[in-house]
Structures are given as C-alpha cells and as structure tokens.
Write an enzyme that holds these catalytic residues in place. Structure first.
Site, PDB file in Angstrom:
ATOM      1  N   HIS A 309       0.855  -1.191   0.000  1.00 19.44           N
ATOM      2  CA  HIS A 309       0.000   0.000   0.000  1.00 19.44           C
ATOM      3  C   HIS A 309       0.886   1.234   0.000  1.00 19.44           C
ATOM      4  O   HIS A 309       1.939   1.264   0.647  1.00 19.44           O
ATOM      5  CB  HIS A 309      -0.918   0.019   1.227  1.00 19.44           C
ATOM      6  CG  HIS A 309      -2.043   0.992   1.128  1.00 19.44           C
ATOM      7  ND1 HIS A 309      -1.901   2.333   1.444  1.00 19.44           N
ATOM      8  CD2 HIS A 309      -3.330   0.829   0.747  1.00 19.44           C
ATOM      9  CE1 HIS A 309      -3.059   2.939   1.263  1.00 19.44           C
ATOM     10  NE2 HIS A 309      -3.942   2.056   0.842  1.00 19.44           N
ATOM     11  N   ASP A 369      -7.787  -4.014  -0.580  1.00 23.19           N
ATOM     12  CA  ASP A 369      -8.342  -4.199  -1.926  1.00 23.19           C
ATOM     13  C   ASP A 369      -8.313  -5.664  -2.344  1.00 23.19           C
ATOM     14  O   ASP A 369      -9.194  -6.122  -3.079  1.00 23.19           O
ATOM     15  CB  ASP A 369      -7.564  -3.351  -2.935  1.00 23.19           C
ATOM     16  CG  ASP A 369      -7.663  -1.868  -2.640  1.00 23.19           C
ATOM     17  OD1 ASP A 369      -8.797  -1.394  -2.473  1.00 23.19           O
ATOM     18  OD2 ASP A 369      -6.633  -1.194  -2.552  1.00 23.19           O
TER      19      ASP A 369
END
Length: 435
Positions: A309, A369
């Site tokens: 991330h 995600d």
C-alpha cells in the site's frame, strides 16, 4: 502558554532569514506554516502530488502508515469494525462522537426518511445506454440531485448542510442499486426501511418482485465491514477533490459527484477490480508460481495487484480486519459456486505472500483491496459495480470532510501554484511573415 516552536529558513542568495511557526497536531508529523513564504522570499514550494503538503486542518481521520494505524475521530478502526455498524460510523464521522441511544434512534430514523429516490431521477436514468458504465451513471445522477433538492442548497445554513448529508448517505444505496438493475434490465426495487442499511442495499440489488429475498447474514457482515473500512481515508485524491470543489462554494451534490469522478480513476478506486482481473489472468492455481516469479522479476512489467500500500508501510490494518470476513464468506459458499477456482487461486496466493521472504522483506502484505475484491466477487457483484460500492461507502467521508471545510476559518478557494516551463514571452507574427 508556551511559545510556539519555530524553524528558521535562510535564503543563501540574500542572507535573509525568517522564522516560521511549527504546527503540531494530535498525532503525526509536525508541519511548517509556509503561508508567508512567497511574501517573505518570493518563492513557492514545488510539491507534485502535494505528498509533503498539509492542505487543511482536519479532525476526522488519522493514518500512521508506518505503524499500520487508522483512526476515525480517534477511535481505532479495529474497535469500530468489531463493535459498531456502518450507520453509527456515519454518525461518528459527521458529528465527531458516538451517539447515545436517543441520538442514534433520531439519526437512524432521519436516514430512513430519505432512502427513496425521486421518480424523476429514474426517468433520467432511463436515458442512459443499456451498457453505460455504472460509475458514469453515478456521477451524473448524484450531480443531478441538486436539481431536485433546492431546499438544501444554502451551504451557509447548517441545517441545509446536515439535510444534504443525510440525503447523500440515505440515497447512495438506492442509486447504486438502480444503476445495477438498469444494466441488467430488471425492474427497480424500492427500499424497505424495516431492514438495516446493508440488508436494504442487498435486497435492492438482488431481489426481484416475483420472489421473496432473504440476505445471507455472512454476506451482510462482510459487506458491512467493507463499508466501515472504506468510509474515510484522510486527504486522498477523491477527498481532496471534494474539498477543492467545495472551496469554490459549489453545492454538496456537485462536490460529491466530483469525488466520484476522481474515485473512478483506476489508480484510486479501481484496485479491487484489478485484483479480480489479475486472478482471472492467472486462471488456475497451477500457474501461481509462474506469476509470482514474474512479479519478482524487475525486468517484467507484471505486478501482483492487492499487495502492499502506498500509505501503509506495514500491514494494512483494514486488511487484518476484512481477511477473516473474507474467509468466513468463502467458507459459507457452496463448493459448486461458479467462482470457486478464482477463490482457490486467491487463497493460495495469499498464503505465498504471507510466507515468502520476498514479500515479507518488502512488506508486500495483502491489502484491503485484495480481500474486498474477493468479497464483492463472492457476493455476485459484477466488476463494473466494484467502484460504485466504494463510492457508496466513501460518501459519508466526503460529506463529513466537506462540512468540516465549510466551517474552517482558514478555508479559502483552492488555487495551487505552478512551475511554468513553457515558451518565454514572445510577440505575435502575422501569418504571411511566419517562416
């Protein structure tokens, strides 16, 4: 009162030195108040993407990427995910505190009061092509809300701001579900206000008028967690867009539409969709090792989606929470589920990433995600709707940030500077004289 901390900036060309105040927040790195820089030195800061620039003061969300920490109004996301629900999180983000019983009942009742969508908007929706992308529809329909609700467009009136916020939160599930129903040619379903927020959304998505519909409690829990985890995330691209649009005095529906348009960008809201596309590209669990090796090859452009991330340099705290919900949902599915091979690939890929030294050393852990893409796919939600659900979750964060911006005494219309690198000043030459 203690004297504020300062830092001295010296221009080596002129020898001029000026003290600038250091501002300290509740958490996070201190910032230097640079508002006088141009007046003092004649310089501006060059910061593409504003990654080292504080654009506002905010009391809503805090992220510590190194620690893997996410706070909503000071509450750890882990506690909210475990103990709360999406609508209570909405109240928290809007008003800065958790509601007592009376406040909760009043807020819940107010949201339910606004779940219906004006029939004129449905006629508007029917003008789209049958294969229109739901995000394109969402941008237009949310923007069009301003043409139906003139009674709440005075942004200087706190009651109007609050009413707009309630309408956004209440109507987003109805609009999102309508976009889906339109795309598959089914009749629209109306909200049933005796249902919870998530159950109501699922029935508007998947119920048909000819048959009763009872949502799966495991699916409800998984989707509720997704909404909570995506409700706000500090000053990201779409939130900054909402604030920038709002700084001009634009109405709240236009500002949220601007946020939706920004979220539509594949670098922002499309990550969970990219996860499913990657799993489909892998195709079979037997091919995983080949794709992992490609991801490790610095000369191969292939990248594993849903790992690591930009903000979280450790484990994404949201991924820790949603991982169990993802596994619970997959375990609850019948083994004959059409996407079972996809889920087998995902689970094996997850195990490799959690054990392989290459991923561990680089802290390329599965992020939110990765799991949210699997959950949405397991729920039978098509790829084109993934970002729509992200927008539905994030709408409360956007409207909370918009409301906070409007009462900020430092707020002014957004106007970034630039480093001009075009042609120097030159004079117009008549066409006949141009060589």
């Amino acid at each position: 009162m203690a004297e504020p901390k300062t830092v001295t900036i010296t221009d080596n060309a002129t020898g001029k030195s000026v003290d600038y105040t250091i501002l300290e927040g509740t958490h996070g790195a201190p910032v230097i108040d640079m508002q006088r820089l141009a007046a003092d030195f004649g310089y501006f800061c060059h910061d593409p993407g504003y990654t080292t620039t504080s654009s506002c003061r905010s009391a809503i969300t805090f992220i510590d990427g190194n620690k893997g920490e996410l706070l909503y109004r000071g509450y750890p996301i882990e506690q909210l995910a475990q103990e709360s629900n999406y609508l209570e999180v909405c109240y928290l983000l809007l008003y800065g505190k958790l509601p007592d019983q009376t406040e909760w009942e009043s807020f819940n009742r107010a949201v339910r009061q606004h779940t219906m969508v004006h029939e004129g908007l449905r006629r508007f929706m029917n003008g789209y092509r049958h294969d229109a992308h739901p995000m394109g529809m969402l941008v237009g329909i949310v923007g069009a809300l301003s043409t139906y609700y003139h009674d709440s467009l005075d942004i200087q009136d706190p009651e109007h701001r609050e009413l707009s916020a309630l309408r956004i939160i209440a109507k987003m599930p109805s609009i999102a579900a309508d976009c889906y129903k339109y795309s598959i040619g089914q009749p629209y379903m109306y909200p049933i206000n005796s249902l919870g927020y998530v159950e109501n959304f699922l029935q508007m998505m998947f119920a048909v008028r000819a048959e009763p519909y009872v949502p799966n409690p495991v699916a409800v829990r998984a989707l509720e967690l997704m909404l909570i985890l995506h409700a706000d995330h500090e000053q990201n691209a779409s939130t900054s867009t909402v604030r920038l649009a709002g700084s001009s005095g634009a109405n709240p529906f236009a500002c949220i539409a601007a946020g939706i348009a920004t979220l539509w960008g594949p670098a922002h809201g499309g990550a969970n969709e990219a996860v499913i596309r990657m799993l489909n590209e892998i195709g079979d669990a037997r091919h995983i090792r080949k794709f992992v090796d490609r991801a490790k090859d610095k000369d191969d452009p292939f990248r594993l989606m849903g790992f690591g991330h930009r903000v979280y340099k450790n484990f994404d705290p949201r991924a820790k929470i949603i991982r169990q919900a993802c596994h619970d949902l997959l375990n609850d599915l019948d083994s004959s589920h059409s996407n079972q091979p996809l889920f087998e690939i995902a689970l094996e890929l997850e195990q490799i990433a959690l054990k392989d030294d290459y991923f561990i050393q680089r802290k390329l852990y599965p992020n939110v995600d990765f799991y949210s893409g699997i959950i949405l796919s397991a729920l039978g939600i098509p790829l084109s709707m993934f970002t729509v659900l992200f927008a539905m979750a994030r709408s409360v964060g956007w409207i909370a940030q918009w409301m906070e911006m409007l009462v900020d005494k430092e707020q002014r219309i957004g106007r970034p500077q630039q480093l001009y690198v075009g042609a120097a000043r030159r004079d117009y030459v008549a066409m006949d004289d141009r060589g």
